[in-house]
Scaffold this active site. Structure first.
Site, PDB file in Angstrom:
ATOM      1  N   ARG A 136       0.866  -1.172   0.000  1.00 11.22           N
ATOM      2  CA  ARG A 136       0.000   0.000   0.000  1.00 11.22           C
ATOM      3  C   ARG A 136       0.899   1.216   0.000  1.00 11.22           C
ATOM      4  O   ARG A 136       2.111   1.094   0.131  1.00 11.22           O
ATOM      5  CB  ARG A 136      -0.891  -0.037   1.261  1.00 11.22           C
ATOM      6  CG  ARG A 136      -2.137   0.821   1.213  1.00 11.22           C
ATOM      7  CD  ARG A 136      -3.115   0.395   0.145  1.00 11.22           C
ATOM      8  NE  ARG A 136      -4.119   1.410  -0.095  1.00 11.22           N
ATOM      9  CZ  ARG A 136      -5.197   1.620   0.646  1.00 11.22           C
ATOM     10  NH1 ARG A 136      -5.421   0.869   1.707  1.00 11.22           N
ATOM     11  NH2 ARG A 136      -6.038   2.572   0.349  1.00 11.22           N
ATOM     12  N   LYS A 137       0.309   2.388  -0.120  1.00 16.18           N
ATOM     13  CA  LYS A 137       1.178   3.565  -0.123  1.00 16.18           C
ATOM     14  C   LYS A 137       1.956   3.642   1.179  1.00 16.18           C
ATOM     15  O   LYS A 137       1.480   3.200   2.231  1.00 16.18           O
ATOM     16  CB  LYS A 137       0.379   4.839  -0.364  1.00 16.18           C
ATOM     17  CG  LYS A 137      -0.367   5.397   0.831  1.00 16.18           C
ATOM     18  CD  LYS A 137      -0.847   6.806   0.490  1.00 16.18           C
ATOM     19  CE  LYS A 137      -1.710   7.357   1.600  1.00 16.18           C
ATOM     20  NZ  LYS A 137      -2.205   8.710   1.320  1.00 16.18           N
ATOM     21  N   CYS A 157      -7.427  13.812   3.896  1.00 22.69           N
ATOM     22  CA  CYS A 157      -6.195  14.280   3.233  1.00 22.69           C
ATOM     23  C   CYS A 157      -5.865  15.719   3.627  1.00 22.69           C
ATOM     24  O   CYS A 157      -4.741  16.167   3.450  1.00 22.69           O
ATOM     25  CB  CYS A 157      -6.338  14.175   1.717  1.00 22.69           C
ATOM     26  SG  CYS A 157      -6.648  12.499   1.165  1.00 22.69           S
TER      27      CYS A 157
END
Lengths: 100, 588
Positions: B182-183, B458
């Site tokens: 994953r990131k 975010c």
């Protein structure tokens, strides 16, 4: 006020539904998040989750409810929702008793 | 069983995707087979090419990478020119017009409305000055963050620049490690202010010192498994490891390899590194790291400097910098000047002007911070006053209002397919209203308002004084864009996430709610108290009582947009997909 338990993004089935939680002698009206998905840990099932906004609840702790449905149950639920939706749009009388 | 994205990544990932992008670019948008679009768009992300959301077909967002937000005037000028020439959409943004750049919370830059056909020319221009988009998205190591003024900071305890450069070259550059579960986020900082926000990264190196064989050695403590995303934020946890600068690269690489091999690939909801640490615990991970991934003895943790952290910590200004805005002296005697860009958006023209100023007044070096702001480095003391007189510094002032200084926002529904509400334009309008209508005590530098369009966060709502997250509510019979409001987040010695105080507040009532919160703060604080410290005394429950959402003369023209429209500021039909010249491609 607790953090939301369900993710709320554009992928969420409904980010705003009105509803209420109730007991024998109480009723907490609240906005709710409703989501349908397949849980990764049980990909052969369909999950229906409901979470009322924590800030609206007086009689119960903030929480979320999850139902694990078999594909057949999910289709049954969808069919019932479809049938009632059609009747609601047609503004048909709501039948009483066993005829529901 | 591996998931669909894992299968796509196994088929092709990393550097070889570049050739396919060039091929599709040459043949045009329509050459991407319809049934393969999802797969290719997923792979394109590794190269920083992100297909925009539904209704904006054939338009892409491009994310750049760099080390630690560092760039030259030449590089920034090229980026500004690319924005001017290519980041142009079929419709203007009502606030920012056409052609702009977005500064991100990870010291990077994003461009929108990019056409696939233009990507080769853009890459040519950017790469000719050493700017790349490689490994900026998808399941990969993202650009490495750190103290933006590394090497030029009076508060630096240990030098981090050589480590950052080696991690960039040898670790992120390693195609074998391109495909992560994953990131994955890395931060390295040697300064004592905490500005790399290591508590919210997959692995973070923080400055520390330790007695080794009778000598005090400076180096880093290692934290792992932090992140703010979704509804399960985690503070990074102590791995109980101290590393010297010489061994720092090997420890970061060891942990990356460990997560690369051992991290889950079956469940995308549960495979970020913070959940990996939840599952295994730091002690087990430390043992595994020692046994299989590094070939020297790991030291136990050293003494950290977290008690001194002031960055986004909610401490009074006299204790240290809460951000990099303003004029600050460097160890060399030169100064750096931090501009304030509320919500992180600058026009292409301003971007080019910034590059020119950095060259004219400083060394030409520019650094980007984690609060979406740029810094002009190495300005001679005698040139500071003249720089401050420049028109660009009037727009993006180093001496901003408390609200402008504290504003940050994610992308929102303008381009993001996950968000529930518009963010950047709304917060810009709200900040303007707050500046005009709400008094802030003179000694308060910043009221940090961070706005995310959904629970993915975010925009770092979780670490704000006042955090906003997009929701939906009913008002006067209509479904409208609404915000959950929380208070009391911040970093520093004791990172904390916000507590929610009001849910589903219709967007046009949010400035009124913020006015009530700031009013209570101003009325009840002790002199010198910043918002976060006041909140600890006042108590979240009391804040719930004083928070009063209400309509004011703030107007919110976009609250009825909902997520279905193709662009929140357009009443017309979507022209997408379009040719490279924004002409609709007919469906036959």
């Amino acid at each position: 006020m607790a953090i939301r338990l369900l993710d709320v993004t554009s992928y969420t089935t409904f980010d705003f539904v009105e509803g209420y939680a109730f007991g024998p002698d109480w009723k907490d009206e609240s906005a709710a998040v409703v989501d349908v998905d397949r849980p990764k840990e049980s990909p052969g099932t369909v999950r229906l989750q409901i979470e009322f906004d924590g800030g609206d609840l007086e009689h119960v702790e903030h929480h979320a409810d999850a139902l694990s449905l078999s594909p057949e149950q999910a289709r049954g639920l969808a069919a019932d929702l479809e049938r009632h939706a059609a009747n609601a749009e047609a503004e048909e009388d709501v039948p009483r008793g066993r005829g529901r | 069983m591996s998931n669909k994205k894992e299968a796509w990544k196994e088929g092709m990932y990393g550097d070889e995707v570049r050739e396919k992008i060039l091929e599709f670019a040459e043949k045009g948008w329509e050459s991407i087979p319809e049934e393969e679009k999802d797969m290719w768009f997923s792979r394109f992300k590794f190269w920083g090419i992100f297909h925009q959301r539904d209704g904006q077909e054939s338009y892409f967002m491009m994310r750049l990478t760099n080390v630690n937000g560092q760039m030259t005037a030449e590089q920034l000028r090229a980026i500004g020119e690319v924005a001017r020439d290519y980041a142009t959409g079929p419709v203007d943004n009502p606030e920012f017009g056409d052609a702009w750049i977005d500064l991100t919370t990870r010291q990077s830059i994003q461009l929108h409305w990019i056409k696939l056909e233009d990507v080769p020319a853009i890459w040519d221009k950017l790469e000719s000055v050493g700017v790349t988009t490689r490994s900026s998205g998808g399941d990969t190591m993202r650009n490495i963050v750190g103290c933006p003024v590394a090497g030029k900071d009076k508060e630096e305890l240990v030098e981090s620049q050589p480590i950052l450069e080696r991690l960039e070259e040898d670790l992120r550059g390693d195609d074998e490690l391109a495909n992560m579960p994953r990131k994955f986020n890395i931060s390295v900082t040697g300064c004592r202010e905490g500005c790399a926000q290591d508590a919210i990264n997959g692995i973070g190196l923080e400055p520390a010192e330790k007695e080794i064989e009778g000598e005090t050695v400076t180096g880093f403590n290692v934290r792992v498994g932090g992140g703010t995303g979704s509804r399960e934020p985690r503070r990074a946890r102590e791995l109980d490891v101290f590393v010297t600068p010489e061994n720092a690269y090997d420890v970061v690489r060891g942990f990356v390899e460990l997560y690369h091999e051992e991290g889950r690939r079956d469940n995308r909801q549960k495979n970020r590194s913070r959940f990996f640490i939840d599952d295994h615990g730091t002690e087990e991970v430390r043992e595994l790291l020692q046994e299989e991934y590094v070939d020297f003895d790991l030291h136990r943790r050293g003494r950290n400097f977290r008690e001194e952290y002031t960055y986004n910590a909610g401490r009074p200004p006299e204790e240290g910098k809460t951000d990099h805005v303003g004029v600050h002296e460097q160890p060399s005697g030169d100064y750096y000047v931090g501009l304030n860009v509320p919500v992180g958006r600058m026009t292409a023209r301003e971007t080019i002007a910034l590059a020119d100023l950095a060259e004219a007044y400083g060394s030409g070096e520019i650094r980007l911070t984690r609060r979406q702001n740029p810094l002009i480095m190495d300005v001679d003391e005698s040139a500071v006053d003249a720089l401050l007189e420049e028109p660009l510094l009037d727009t993006h002032s180093p001496e901003p209002s408390a609200f402008a200084r504290g504003g940050m926002a994610c992308t929102g529904t303008e381009f993001c397919g996950i968000a529930l509400t518009e963010t950047k334009l709304r917060l810009t309008r709200m900040l303007r209203w707050l500046n005009t209508n709400v008094d802030v005590p003179d000694d308060v530098e910043a009221i940090k308002i961070h706005y995310s369009g959904c629970t993915a966060d975010c925009g770092h709502a979780q670490t704000a004084d006042i955090g906003l997250q997009g929701m939906r509510a009913q008002k006067n019979g209509d479904i409208v864009e609404a915000l959950d409001i929380g208070v009391g987040g911040g970093m520093g010695p004791n990172p904390e996430f916000i507590d929610w105080v009001s849910q589903r507040v219709p967007a046009d009532e949010v400035p009124g709610a913020i006015e009530s919160l700031v009013g209570a703060f101003a009325a009840h604080r002790e002199e010198g108290q910043p918002f976060r410290e006041w909140l600890e005394d006042f108590g979240v429950e009391s804040v719930v009582d004083v928070c009063e959402p209400k309509e004011t003369d703030y107007e919110d023209p976009y609250m009825h947009d909902a997520k279905q429209s193709w662009y929140p500021f357009s009443k017309n039909e979507s022209p997408a997909p379009t040719t490279v010249d924004d002409v609709p491609i007919s469906s036959d």
